[in-house]
Scaffold this motif. Structure first.
Motif, PDB file in Angstrom:
ATOM      1  N   THR A 114      -9.219  -2.236   5.721  1.00 34.83           N
ATOM      2  CA  THR A 114      -9.112  -1.750   4.336  1.00 34.83           C
ATOM      3  C   THR A 114     -10.444  -1.224   3.842  1.00 34.83           C
ATOM      4  O   THR A 114     -10.519  -0.156   3.221  1.00 34.83           O
ATOM      5  CB  THR A 114      -8.637  -2.884   3.406  1.00 34.83           C
ATOM      6  N   LEU A 125      -2.645   3.487   7.283  1.00 35.61           N
ATOM      7  CA  LEU A 125      -4.014   3.927   6.985  1.00 35.61           C
ATOM      8  C   LEU A 125      -4.521   4.923   8.018  1.00 35.61           C
ATOM      9  O   LEU A 125      -5.173   5.914   7.672  1.00 35.61           O
ATOM     10  CB  LEU A 125      -4.944   2.711   6.914  1.00 35.61           C
ATOM     11  N   THR A 169     -11.459   2.125   5.565  1.00 32.48           N
ATOM     12  CA  THR A 169     -10.612   3.215   5.067  1.00 32.48           C
ATOM     13  C   THR A 169     -11.003   3.601   3.647  1.00 32.48           C
ATOM     14  O   THR A 169     -10.979   4.780   3.278  1.00 32.48           O
ATOM     15  CB  THR A 169      -9.127   2.809   5.095  1.00 32.48           C
ATOM     16  N   LEU A 170     -11.356   2.609   2.839  1.00 35.47           N
ATOM     17  CA  LEU A 170     -11.801   2.866   1.470  1.00 35.47           C
ATOM     18  C   LEU A 170     -12.987   3.832   1.466  1.00 35.47           C
ATOM     19  O   LEU A 170     -13.009   4.807   0.711  1.00 35.47           O
ATOM     20  CB  LEU A 170     -12.187   1.539   0.817  1.00 35.47           C
ATOM     21  N   CYS A 194      -6.503   1.115  -1.689  1.00 32.69           N
ATOM     22  CA  CYS A 194      -7.361   0.257  -0.857  1.00 32.69           C
ATOM     23  C   CYS A 194      -8.196  -0.695  -1.715  1.00 32.69           C
ATOM     24  O   CYS A 194      -8.379  -1.867  -1.355  1.00 32.69           O
ATOM     25  CB  CYS A 194      -8.281   1.114   0.016  1.00 32.69           C
ATOM     26  N   MET A 232       0.821  -1.213   0.000  1.00 36.01           N
ATOM     27  CA  MET A 232       0.000   0.000   0.000  1.00 36.01           C
ATOM     28  C   MET A 232       0.850   1.256   0.000  1.00 36.01           C
ATOM     29  O   MET A 232       0.521   2.243  -0.666  1.00 36.01           O
ATOM     30  CB  MET A 232      -0.932  -0.018   1.207  1.00 36.01           C
TER      31      MET A 232
END
Length: 334
Positions: free
Chosen positions: A179, A248, A182-183, A225, A60
């Motif tokens: 993930t 993140l 956070t997306l 993400c 990432m």
């Protein structure tokens, strides 16, 4: 028009870089036997995950940093600030992951070592925001006013940053959970940055350029993400490790600092905060009463032990985050 096109390309390029990096790095992690050590006292369904490659946060980091600089333009102070923020905490996470793998156990850095390193990193980030970017105020949700903090901005921002990073870290316990949340949060920040750019066009070309670069950073996080979720969703082929969860948390906080929206983070990222709260309640209850409130903390493990499938817990958290993000947008417009 060019701004919107660049934003879309930023998402696509971040996706492409991350996807290719994952295809290259995951086999290398397997070859290096950089596998996750699963806690014996955790949910028994997680025992099958023993040995799954971890430290995927490296993947990432490549996607976010590369894309952010590819699409930044003009004065790139905000881009540098955001990248320094994620790099500082990624390094701490990398050290933690490295010790776990080297010592073949579930614990890496000692608690005091981790908090000292986080305090140093947070102080650097807060000072950069205060002295270099000249950010000294915080927006108050609902009230629609600014909180003039003065020098108090530095300790306040340090607290928010450390709290957010550790909350994301605690939430990273199920495939695709951190993930996925956070997306959604980064997509929300993209909308906020877009409206900030449009609004700044009427006020200041300098602010417009700064918010444009932050839009590209948020788009890079979103694209990364999406790509990482292809490998991190259930059943996960790779875990992000502390390298990724710290990254993140730092990325989202950098977006909050850039928009003076640190107080919006507990709203839009409440599912992260909920993980931290559940751990505090669990530990406090056990020490004070000798009894546990939850079957296991953080809260997502409680749901697992209650018989809720892992995928349903993740989808539930993501659905709740979508609603909370809409709430954050409404407060922003207010």
């Amino acid at each position: 028009m060019d701004f919107m096109v660049n934003m879309l390309f930023s998402i696509l390029i971040a996706f492409g870089i991350t996807f290719v990096a994952a295809k290259i790095i995951i086999p290398l992690l397997r070859k290096a036997k950089a596998g996750q050590h699963v806690r014996d006292d955790g949910p028994q369904t997680h025992l099958v995950k023993e040995g799954t490659p971890t430290m995927g946060g490296i993947i990432m980091l490549i996607g976010i940093v590369a894309t952010s600089f590819i699409f930044s333009s003009g004065d790139i102070r905000y881009t540098v600030f955001a990248v320094v923020t994620v790099l500082a905490f990624s390094v701490i996470g990398f050290l933690d992951d490295g010790l776990k793998l080297f010592k073949k156990r579930s614990l890496g850095l000692r608690a005091w070592q981790k908090i000292v390193l986080q305090l140093v990193a947070a102080a650097v980030v807060a000072c950069l925001a205060y002295f270099w970017l000249d950010i000294k105020t915080v927006l108050i949700p609902i009230a629609g006013t600014e909180w003039q903090l003065g020098a108090g901005f530095i300790p306040f921002t340090m607290f928010v940053l450390i709290a957010m990073v550790n909350s994301v870290n605690l939430t990273d316990g199920l495939d695709g959970l951190a993930t996925g949340i956070t997306l959604i949060n980064s997509a929300t920040f993209i909308l906020i940055f877009i409206f900030s750019v449009l609004g700044a066009a009427l006020i200041s070309p300098e602010i417009q350029a700064d918010m444009s670069n932050m839009t590209m950073f948020a788009a890079a996080v979103l694209g990364t993400c999406i790509a990482f979720l292809c490998f991190n969703a259930y059943p996960a082929k790779v875990f992000m490790g502390d390298t990724g969860s710290f990254l993140l948390g730092a990325a989202l906080t950098a977006m909050g600092i850039a928009t003076e929206m640190q107080l919006f983070l507990p709203i839009m990222g409440f599912m992260f905060v909920l993980s931290a709260i559940s751990v505090i309640i669990q530990v406090g209850s056990f020490k004070l009463r000798g009894k546990r409130v939850f079957r296991m903390a953080p809260l997502h493990h409680h749901f697992e032990l209650a018989g809720v499938p892992e995928t349903k817990v993740v989808s539930g958290y993501m659905a709740a985050t979508m609603l909370l993000s809409v709430g954050g947008l409404l407060f922003f417009f207010a």
